[in-house]
Design an enzyme around this catalytic site. Structure first.
Site, PDB file in Angstrom:
ATOM      1  N   GLY A   1      -4.974   0.296   4.893  1.00 28.49           N
ATOM      2  CA  GLY A   1      -6.260   0.981   5.030  1.00 28.49           C
ATOM      3  C   GLY A   1      -6.386   2.172   4.100  1.00 28.49           C
ATOM      4  N   CYS A   2      -5.320   2.942   3.998  1.00 30.29           N
ATOM      5  CA  CYS A   2      -5.349   4.135   3.150  1.00 30.29           C
ATOM      6  C   CYS A   2      -5.437   3.764   1.670  1.00 30.29           C
ATOM      7  CB  CYS A   2      -4.139   5.010   3.440  1.00 30.29           C
ATOM      8  SG  CYS A   2      -4.137   5.625   5.141  1.00 30.29           S
ATOM      9  N   THR A   3      -4.794   2.685   1.295  1.00 31.49           N
ATOM     10  CA  THR A   3      -4.860   2.205  -0.083  1.00 31.49           C
ATOM     11  C   THR A   3      -6.270   1.715  -0.395  1.00 31.49           C
ATOM     12  OG1 THR A   3      -2.510   1.631  -0.079  1.00 31.49           O
ATOM     13  CG2 THR A   3      -3.894   0.553  -1.738  1.00 31.49           C
TER      14      THR A   3
END
Length: 153
Positions: free
Chosen positions: A43-45
């Site tokens: 998700g952060c990527t």
């Protein structure tokens, strides 16, 4: 979340190069301050890469993007280099700023409760005031959502 219309708390954190960065460094510009749980997670990527894709549009609108997590400077450096992120990632290992911006909260995964960063984004105006505060944002849609808010200012 901090209230819209209030002054955004100033802070100084180290970026991926170990350089001190303060919110007040960007007075006169719009700042997208996004808090994310962890470098190199899916998700952060997705969120970071979506901000990267729209980064020229943010620059055109005189807006700065700053990502904050509790990851180390070294972790941020690897994450930034791996995905060629054009914006600064700020390290807050003691989560002082994360708590100051009220995004360090109880979460749950698979029925287990724990404390962590709730993915949240603030839009701060040129005077340092909070223009928008969004909690539990979707990683893929958040950058586009923020660009629209910047364009509407």
């Amino acid at each position: 979340m901090l209230e819209v219309g209030t002054k955004a708390p100033d802070f100084t954190l180290q970026d991926q190069d170990g350089k001190d960065v303060s919110l007040s460094d960007f007075k006169g510009k719009k700042v997208i301050l996004y808090f994310y749980p962890k470098d190199n997670t899916s998700g952060c990527t997705k969120q970071a890469c979506a901000f990267k894709e729209l980064y020229p549009d943010f620059m055109e609108k005189d807006a700065i993007v700053l990502g904050v997590s509790k990851d180390s400077v070294a972790s941020h450096k690897k994450f930034q280099e791996k995905y060629q992120l054009p914006f600064e990632l700020l390290s807050d290992p003691e989560h002082k700023v994360i708590e100051q911006y009220d995004v360090w909260k109880e979460k749950s995964m698979y029925g287990k409760k724990y404390i962590g960063i709730v993915r949240s984004t603030y839009l701060i105006d040129e005077e340092g005031n909070i223009e928008k505060a969004l909690e539990k944002v979707k990683p893929q849609q958040n950058p586009e959502q923020m660009l629209k808010l910047v364009e509407d200012l």
